[in-house]
Motif scaffolding. Structure first.
Motif, PDB file in Angstrom:
ATOM      1  N   ILE A 184       0.871  -1.167   0.000  1.00  0.00           N
ATOM      2  CA  ILE A 184       0.000   0.000   0.000  1.00  0.00           C
ATOM      3  C   ILE A 184       0.909   1.217   0.000  1.00  0.00           C
ATOM      4  N   VAL A 185       0.831   2.015  -1.038  1.00  0.00           N
ATOM      5  CA  VAL A 185       1.676   3.198  -1.147  1.00  0.00           C
ATOM      6  C   VAL A 185       0.859   4.422  -0.750  1.00  0.00           C
ATOM      7  N   VAL A 186       1.343   5.140   0.262  1.00  0.00           N
ATOM      8  CA  VAL A 186       0.688   6.364   0.728  1.00  0.00           C
ATOM      9  C   VAL A 186       1.464   7.554   0.184  1.00  0.00           C
ATOM     10  N   ARG A 187       0.742   8.467  -0.431  1.00  0.00           N
ATOM     11  CA  ARG A 187       1.361   9.653  -1.017  1.00  0.00           C
ATOM     12  C   ARG A 187       0.524  10.876  -0.662  1.00  0.00           C
ATOM     13  N   ASP A 188       1.113  11.804   0.071  1.00  0.00           N
ATOM     14  CA  ASP A 188       0.417  13.024   0.474  1.00  0.00           C
ATOM     15  C   ASP A 188      -0.909  12.733   1.170  1.00  0.00           C
ATOM     16  N   GLY A 189      -0.914  11.685   2.008  1.00  0.00           N
ATOM     17  CA  GLY A 189      -2.083  11.393   2.825  1.00  0.00           C
ATOM     18  C   GLY A 189      -3.179  10.612   2.156  1.00  0.00           C
ATOM     19  N   VAL A 190      -2.964  10.160   0.935  1.00  0.00           N
ATOM     20  CA  VAL A 190      -3.956   9.341   0.251  1.00  0.00           C
ATOM     21  C   VAL A 190      -3.299   8.043  -0.208  1.00  0.00           C
TER      22      VAL A 190
END
Length: 281
Positions: free
Chosen positions: A234-240
């Motif tokens: 699961i990749v989280v980027r800028d809170g999403v």
């Protein structure tokens, strides 16, 4: 409704039902529409997540992306500003079966007060399984010894944890989680800043947990030797959530969005004793 239509409907329903005797995985962690704001800054923005028992999941992302906040919110250590979260179908504030979860924070904080030995810190992992006022028994001692052996620190059991290297202290925290014999492990940056030997020990320990069918949720900036064990990323980027699917082992998989500020590490303070993930802060 005609008989043929009824038969078609029953057939369609049967196609989506598990076969007799098939084990249906339990949902260990769930979040729906999760929002978190810290110090006025939006850290998580509308996260939807579902992790079933038996999965080995890595939450990846650059520093400051919100990945550590995500798992701390799932554990109830950080409050949601909107949305819902559940542990085994129960909101974290009402969850009581903390023996089911072994939490490994980012680092061990060795503060003032009475120095704790390696064995004492690891033994604190048995607390969720002990009845109040019941002294430690043979099963507790055996679990602590087995946990120390699994991380290669049996020979340092009587040493103060403050004398250990950073990598060895991280192995103490992992042993503490193992001693509780949980069925689910949550690890926050277990390889960050630790030496290659400790990373290899962790990979071996994690491989053993995977063979036992344990659920593993870990946060990482880089997976290193853990990568082959991960089944879902699961990749989280800028809170999403920017990616949720089969594990990414190729180049760049562990650096999805470089250039963020370093997240503040989360510590286990041996001077104040253990805190269960569900305890208020």
């Amino acid at each position: 409704m005609t008989r043929s239509a009824q038969a078609t409907g029953r057939a369609a329903q049967a196609a989506h039902e598990p076969a007799a005797g098939t084990r249906v995985p339990e949902v260990a962690f769930a979040m729906r529409g999760g929002h978190v704001a810290l110090d006025g800054r939006r850290v998580l923005r509308g996260v939807d997540l579902r992790i079933e028992t038996g999965e080995v999941v890595a939450v990846l992302g650059a520093n400051g992306s919100g990945k550590s906040t995500l798992i701390r919110t799932l554990l109830g250590l950080v409050p949601l500003t909107a949305g819902t979260a559940e542990l085994f179908g129960t909101p974290p504030a009402r969850f009581r079966d903390w023996w089911r979860i072994g939490y490994v924070p980012q680092r061990l904080s060795v503060g003032g007060g009475v120095p704790a030995t390696v064995r004492e810190v690891v033994a604190s992992g048995r607390v969720p399984r002990q009845r109040r006022l019941r002294p430690s028994g043979a099963a507790d001692r055996a679990a602590v010894t087995a946990a120390l052996e699994s991380v290669g620190l049996a020979g340092r059991a009587g040493d103060p944890v403050g004398l250990l290297s950073g990598g060895q202290q991280q192995r103490v925290l992992i042993a503490r989680a193992l001693a509780g014999e949980p069925d689910t492990f949550v690890m926050d940056e277990p390889t960050a800043g630790v030496d290659a030997e400790s990373q290899r020990h962790l990979a071996g320990t994690l491989a053993s947990l995977v063979r036992q069918g344990r659920t593993v949720l870990l946060v990482a900036h880089e997976l290193g030797p853990l990568a082959p064990l991960i089944t879902r990323s699961i990749v989280v980027r800028d809170g999403v959530v920017a990616h949720d699917g089969p594990a990414q082992h190729g180049e760049g998989a562990c650096h999805p969005h470089p250039g963020h500020e370093q997240e503040r590490p989360h510590a286990y303070d041996v001077s104040s004793g253990p805190m269960s993930p569900g305890a208020p802060k």
